[in-house]
Design an enzyme around this catalytic site. Structure first.
Site, PDB file in Angstrom:
ATOM      1  N   ASP A   1       0.754  -1.229  -0.025  1.00  0.00           N
ATOM      2  CA  ASP A   1       0.041   0.105   0.038  1.00  0.00           C
ATOM      3  C   ASP A   1       0.943   1.074   0.103  1.00  0.00           C
ATOM      4  O   ASP A   1       2.090   1.289   0.321  1.00  0.00           O
ATOM      5  CB  ASP A   1      -0.965   0.022   1.250  1.00  0.00           C
ATOM      6  CG  ASP A   1      -2.062  -1.056   1.029  1.00  0.00           C
ATOM      7  OD1 ASP A   1      -2.346  -1.297   0.087  1.00  0.00           O
ATOM      8  OD2 ASP A   1      -2.627  -1.390   2.246  1.00  0.00           O
TER       9      ASP A   1
ATOM     10  N   TYR B   1       6.714 -10.391   7.087  1.00  0.00           N
ATOM     11  CA  TYR B   1       6.368  -8.655   7.218  1.00  0.00           C
ATOM     12  C   TYR B   1       6.916  -8.304   8.475  1.00  0.00           C
ATOM     13  O   TYR B   1       6.638  -8.861   9.358  1.00  0.00           O
ATOM     14  CB  TYR B   1       4.886  -8.264   6.915  1.00  0.00           C
ATOM     15  CG  TYR B   1       4.398  -8.073   5.653  1.00  0.00           C
ATOM     16  CD1 TYR B   1       4.470  -7.027   4.842  1.00  0.00           C
ATOM     17  CD2 TYR B   1       3.862  -9.162   4.776  1.00  0.00           C
ATOM     18  CE1 TYR B   1       3.897  -6.642   3.567  1.00  0.00           C
ATOM     19  CE2 TYR B   1       3.246  -9.190   3.580  1.00  0.00           C
ATOM     20  CZ  TYR B   1       3.445  -7.734   2.808  1.00  0.00           C
ATOM     21  OH  TYR B   1       3.012  -7.670   1.508  1.00  0.00           O
TER      22      TYR B   1
END
Length: 323
Positions: A94, A153
């Site tokens: 994003d 992540y």
């Protein structure tokens, strides 16, 4: 197979050299290119970027994205059209999200005998907040997205009364004292195969992604004021990681107990999560650390150039005056 030399676009060069610190000559780059009309060659990129000023990975002309900047550089070097390159990334990060180990692949109708100069030219054209860390040949079976086995992540939280100015772009500031032990206990409840529908935001993409994902580990590390939440899984739904972190922050504040995690998972309803934390954790704390692949898809093809990890500048001989 007949091979010919492909000329590189003059726009790359100024006075016979790249308009970048590498000063790679056109002659050197041209000599490394071989053209084939009958074969396509696939190339793998490992990319690091500071996502602060970009509108995410996915291509769009404006505002700039990571994919659009990479394609612009590749088009200048290869003289191929965007549709010919077929650049595909492992994950669509994003806006504001960073990466140390994003992976992508692209194709060309020609082969290279060496990748070091291509690698240097690519980084010379990219802005300083995007860097290609590794460039290698790839087997036809390799796919940056579909060959991925797991992704890792990391979310960083700076937990102190005031924000460290040197961490402001890469960590979320939380002034509430967080209980790392409680967060660690709750994070372990995400491990395993679950339906993560309750932790996914709606997306405008066509098709319904499989909500069943496997989390192999979810670690919480504390290093002074810095908390690192590192999660590895088979895949993640849209904003799933940031939604899980948002709930862990509430648990760290001791506003919620850890048993809220299985309860929300069981509902499979995003509206239930919204009762406890309405917004995902901010994007700037998140980083795609690495993408892990099936071993057979990482094999190098036959007669391919050596993988490029970049090259150091060296001084071969130092001449000093003697008095």
């Amino acid at each position: 197979m007949s091979c010919a030399t492909r000329a590189l676009p003059p726009s790359l060069f100024t006075n016979g050299s790249l308009s970048s610190p590498q000063n790679i000559s056109m002659t050197n780059l041209n000599s490394l290119v071989k053209v084939s009309d009958s074969n396509a060659y696939k190339w793998r990129l490992v990319i690091a970027y500071d996502g602060t000023r970009f509108a995410g990975w996915q291509y769009q002309e404006s505002p700039p994205t990571i994919q659009s900047m990479l394609e612009k550089a590749l088009i200048q070097i290869t003289e191929l059209e965007r549709k010919e390159l077929h650049l595909i990334g492992a994950g669509r990060t994003d806006a504001g999200v960073h990466a140390w180990g994003q992976v992508a692949h692209f194709v060309t109708p020609f082969n290279y005998t060496s990748l070091d100069s291509f690698h240097a030219a690519l980084n010379g054209l990219l802005p300083k907040d995007i860097r290609v860390r590794e460039l290698s040949a790839a087997v036809p079976e390799f796919h940056a997205r579909f060959s991925a086995h797991t992704k890792v992540y990391r979310y960083q939280i700076y937990n102190d009364t005031f924000m460290d100015p040197f961490q402001r772009h890469w960590a979320f500031h939380c002034a509430y004292k967080l209980n790392a032990s409680k967060m660690r206990e709750a994070a372990n409840l995400f491990v395993g195969m679950h339906d993560f529908s309750a932790f996914a935001n709606a997306t405008r993409e066509d098709g319904l992604p499989d909500p069943l994902k496997t989390i192999s580990r979810f670690d919480v590390f504390q290093m002074g004021s810095l908390l690192q939440l590192e999660v590895e899984g088979s895949g993640f739904l849209y904003r799933q990681v940031r939604n899980m972190v948002a709930l862990l922050i509430q648990i760290g504040k001791e506003a919620l107990d850890s048993d809220i995690v299985p309860m929300i998972l069981e509902t499979k309803d995003r509206r239930v999560l919204a009762k406890y934390t309405s917004l995902p954790a901010p994007p700037h704390g998140l980083c795609l650390v690495s993408v892990k692949y099936k071993e057979d898809h990482l094999k190098l093809p036959l007669d391919c150039p050596v993988t490029s990890f970049g090259r150091h500048h060296t001084i071969t001989k130092c001449k000093l005056p003697f008095y």
